[in-house]
Design an enzyme around this catalytic site. Structure first.
Site, short mmCIF file in Angstrom:
data_model
loop_
_atom_site.label_atom_id
_atom_site.label_comp_id
_atom_site.label_asym_id
_atom_site.label_seq_id
_atom_site.Cartn_x
_atom_site.Cartn_y
_atom_site.Cartn_z
N GLU A 114 0.83 -1.21 0.00
CA GLU A 114 0.00 0.00 0.00
C GLU A 114 0.87 1.26 0.00
O GLU A 114 0.39 2.34 0.33
CB GLU A 114 -0.95 0.01 1.22
CG GLU A 114 -1.89 -1.16 1.34
CD GLU A 114 -2.98 -1.24 0.26
OE1 GLU A 114 -3.01 -0.36 -0.62
OE2 GLU A 114 -3.77 -2.18 0.29
N HIS A 137 -3.29 1.44 8.65
CA HIS A 137 -4.31 0.74 7.87
C HIS A 137 -4.54 -0.61 8.55
O HIS A 137 -3.58 -1.31 8.87
CB HIS A 137 -3.85 0.54 6.42
CG HIS A 137 -4.63 -0.50 5.69
ND1 HIS A 137 -6.00 -0.42 5.52
CD2 HIS A 137 -4.26 -1.67 5.11
CE1 HIS A 137 -6.42 -1.50 4.86
NE2 HIS A 137 -5.37 -2.28 4.60
P1 13P Z 1 1.12 -5.63 2.98
O1 13P Z 1 1.58 -6.89 3.65
O2 13P Z 1 1.73 -5.45 1.61
O3 13P Z 1 1.32 -4.43 3.87
O4 13P Z 1 -0.44 -5.77 2.69
C1 13P Z 1 -1.37 -5.92 3.73
C2 13P Z 1 -2.66 -5.25 3.44
O5 13P Z 1 -3.46 -5.11 4.34
C3 13P Z 1 -2.95 -4.78 2.07
O6 13P Z 1 -4.08 -3.96 2.05
ZN ZN Z 2 -5.43 -4.20 3.78
#
Ligand code: 13P
Ligand code: ZN
Length: 263
Positions: A114, A137
């Site tokens: 992200e 997030h």
């Molecule tokens: P990442 O492991 O690349 O951070 O992805 C996790 C995620 O929640 C993608 O929206």
């Molecule tokens: Zn996610």
């Protein structure tokens, strides 16, 4: 040399690791679910180390992040591992002098998928809400469940419903909550839509059928914002599961809070 760099970042590793622990304990971080990023103060400058790294062009210039360092959880990393061992799970991203390229100072830890959303939102924040240096997030279960219900895809309805479940949600999130449609994770489309949504003022946005994105001065404050909406969403769904429509605080109750807290 790299070690000196890490020592300067210790407090920020500790902050991210603390937040990652909360996300894991809350049950919002299945497998590698969620990601965290933190812009480092200007006083911790780029070291000559950045000069030796490959420059990766950015899709669009990010002048608000020029010369800054951003810590981000690595792609595929588990929150429970970030909590235990931040140094091996956090990526160090350095933005070039003009904000047109980035360098990975921790080349063995690629940043979250992200990255486009994190960098573009941070750029917006550094230009418009300077004390906001953190983004979290996550995939909070009840919030994501509500975003699967069609009439909660409307930001105003979603926000009003959550505000009215407990006074704190309104008091600590008076700027509101925006709901975005489902968009491809990691895409520049979701990054653009997120910056656009944050430019309308909210502290939290929901990516329908996926998760929440919160901005705040530090990562634990950003966690709190997701915790508030998840608490409200769980109260709404628990009350609704009795078969009755939850009453919620009245408009007058909300107005009283607004006046009392000067919101
Ligand atoms: P990442 O492991 O690349 O951070 O992805 C996790 C995620 O929640 C993608 O929206
Ligand atoms: Zn996610």
């Amino acid at each position: 040399m790299e070690r000196t760099y890490h020592i300067e970042l210790q407090d920020f590793y500790a902050e991210i690791s603390d937040t990652a622990k909360h996300l894991w304990e809350k049950g919002w971080a299945e497998r590698n679910g969620g990601n965290i990023s933190r812009v480092i103060p200007k006083s911790i400058s780029q070291t000559p180390l950045a000069c030796t790294k490959e420059r990766i062009p950015l899709d669009e210039p990010l002048p608000g992040l020029a010369n800054r360092i951003v810590l981000m959880t690595g792609t595929g990393t588990r929150m429970r591992d970030v909590a235990k061992n931040p140094q091996d799970n956090i990526s160090i991203v350095a933005i070039s002098e003009e904000g047109k390229e980035y360098m990975l100072l921790s080349s063995d830890i690629p940043p979250t998928s992200e990255l486009p959303s994190h960098l573009r939102i941070h750029n917006f924040l550094q230009l418009n809400r300077k004390n906001h240096n953190a983004i979290v997030h996550s995939h909070p279960t009840n919030v994501v469940a509500m975003s699967h219900l069609k009439n909660f895809r409307d930001s105003r309805h979603f926000c009003n419903t959550l505000w009215k479940m407990i006074p704190e949600t309104y008091v600590f999130l008076p700027r509101g909550i925006a709901v975005l449609p489902y968009l491809m994770p990691g895409s520049s489309k979701v990054a653009d839509a997120s910056v656009n949504a944050f430019s309308q003022g909210p502290d939290v946005i929901i990516w329908a059928k996926h998760g929440a994105f919160a901005i705040a001065p530090d990562t634990n404050d950003a966690f709190d914002k997701i915790d508030l909406i998840e608490k409200s969403a769980s109260i709404y769904l628990a009350a609704k599961s009795t078969g009755e429509e939850p009453e919620g605080l009245s408009d007058e109750d909300i107005e009283e809070l607004r006046q009392y807290y000067n919101l």
